[in-house]
Design an enzyme around this catalytic site. Structure first.
Site, PDB file in Angstrom:
ATOM      1  N   CYS A 142      21.474  62.672 -54.053  1.00  0.00           N
ATOM      2  CA  CYS A 142      20.705  62.732 -55.293  1.00  0.00           C
ATOM      3  C   CYS A 142      21.368  63.544 -56.394  1.00  0.00           C
ATOM      4  O   CYS A 142      21.050  63.355 -57.571  1.00  0.00           O
ATOM      5  CB  CYS A 142      19.315  63.286 -55.004  1.00  0.00           C
ATOM      6  SG  CYS A 142      18.259  62.163 -54.049  1.00  0.00           S
ATOM      7  N   HIS A 143      22.247  64.473 -56.058  1.00  0.00           N
ATOM      8  CA  HIS A 143      22.886  65.272 -57.112  1.00  0.00           C
ATOM      9  C   HIS A 143      24.243  64.695 -57.517  1.00  0.00           C
ATOM     10  O   HIS A 143      25.009  65.341 -58.222  1.00  0.00           O
ATOM     11  CB  HIS A 143      23.028  66.740 -56.701  1.00  0.00           C
ATOM     12  CG  HIS A 143      23.782  66.963 -55.416  1.00  0.00           C
ATOM     13  ND1 HIS A 143      24.998  66.380 -55.139  1.00  0.00           N
ATOM     14  CD2 HIS A 143      23.479  67.732 -54.335  1.00  0.00           C
ATOM     15  CE1 HIS A 143      25.424  66.777 -53.955  1.00  0.00           C
ATOM     16  NE2 HIS A 143      24.519  67.599 -53.438  1.00  0.00           N
TER      17      HIS A 143
END
Length: 365
Positions: free
Chosen positions: A159-160
């Site tokens: 997600c990052h």
């Protein structure tokens, strides 16, 4: 404050044209993941707790309802049925990822007023597909980029990933003053829907969706009128290796998402952010805008409470989560694009959370 590393020249996002409301998603998941009314009730509560109202999927076409999803993920034939093989899912990824990524990139090019032939480097980010040649080879042809373009692919960061991509892009700009870097993140999370009764996987089923985001970064003194990227930061939370995982299984990629994640954020995010901002003679109250990756409502709540942020600080993140779901790496670019559309100005901190548990941050000013 340190010298800017790069200018954020433009952002673009794209969602699949077909999508599902959460009530329909609940019905589909119940057919594939539950065995009795108790499990159905639990799944329904989890899906509604996510605050996702609608999500996009490349499996769906406008006007066809859930037909595309049901065709790709038919009801299980037995309790052991786990749906399509990983190979089948990745074949669909190879077909669908490029067109969606192209739409986001063209929007970023349009918003930045940069022509395709001016792009010197391409950074691609994805954690939901594995194929070579991949997006780094497909997008130059689709977009009319130079055949000599420098390419960098960042895979499986979760997600990052967009924030890691911004770090790589700003590094290229810093080393090569004439660089114009196109960053593209695309995730087709819906291809990794998991069958069967596994609470952590059901939570992931209830949150994740498909989307693409792109950004163009150039020299700090370029024609861009928006934010300058000042610095990126990273922190791996201690004793958190199993809090969030992302692994290749025989029937898709499998996520585990522990209920400990919000607690880990509360335990160490505040000290990390405050120390980072202090290096720039800033405090949390000096930050005008927050582009927080909406991993879920509990994660957003943990961030805002830990940092004692104003009530509306995560409004754009909550809106993106409700309207699109968690699209993994592109999601924070959707939040950033929404802030730009609101003519946001002043310092902005981007935050993302991924497997590890790892924190990633970008300071814009």
């Amino acid at each position: 404050m340190k010298t800017p590393q790069a200018s954020l020249m433009g952002v673009g996002v794209a969602s699949p044209r077909g999508g599902l409301g959460q009530d329909t998603a609940i019905e589909l998941a119940q057919q594939r993941c539950t065995r009795d009314e108790r499990q159905q009730a639990w799944l329904r509560r989890v899906y509604r707790h996510t605050r996702v109202q609608r999500r996009g999927s490349v499996l769906l076409r406008p006007g066809e309802g859930a037909e595309g999803f049901e065709n790709f993920f038919p009801p299980p034939l037995s309790a052991q049925d786990r749906g399509p093989s990983t190979a089948t899912r990745l074949q669909r990824y190879a077909k669908e990822a490029g067109p969606l990524a192209e739409r986001a990139c063209r929007e970023a090019l349009r918003n930045s007023r940069v022509e395709p032939h001016e792009i010197t480097h391409l950074v691609t980010v994805t954690c939901t597909g594995l194929v070579a040649p991949g997006l780094d080879s497909e997008l130059p042809e689709r977009l009319g980029l130079s055949a000599d373009i420098g390419r960098l692919n960042l895979g499986f960061m979760g997600c990052h990933g967009a924030l890691n991509g911004m770090r790589a892009a700003s590094g290229l700009v810093r080393e090569l003053p004439e660089a114009r870097v196109l960053l593209c993140c695309v995730e087709l999370c819906s291809l990794h829907f998991q069958y069967g009764w596994d609470p952590q996987k059901i939570v992931a089923n209830g949150l994740f969706a498909d989307g693409a985001g792109a950004a163009i970064l150039g020299p700090a003194d370029s024609r861009a009128q928006g934010w300058q990227l000042i610095e990126t930061q990273s922190r791996i939370a201690q004793h958190s290796g199993n809090a969030m995982t992302w692994n290749v299984g025989d029937h898709g990629f499998e996520m585990t998402l522990s209920s400990e994640v919000p607690k880990l954020i509360r335990a160490s995010l505040g000290e990390w952010v405050e120390s980072w901002l202090a290096q720039h003679d800033m405090t949390v109250s000096d930050v005008a805008h927050w582009a927080i990756h909406p991993g879920g409502p509990d994660i957003l709540r943990a961030v805002t409470q830990t940092l004692s942020l104003p009530e509306q600080a995560d409004a754009a993140s909550r809106e993106v989560l409700a309207e699109h779901g968690n699209m993994s790496s592109p999601t924070v670019l959707f939040v950033l694009e929404r802030l730009q559309a609101q003519a946001a100005s002043g310092p902005c901190v981007m935050l993302g959370f991924g497997p590890g548990l790892a924190f990633e941050g970008v300071l814009l000013a």
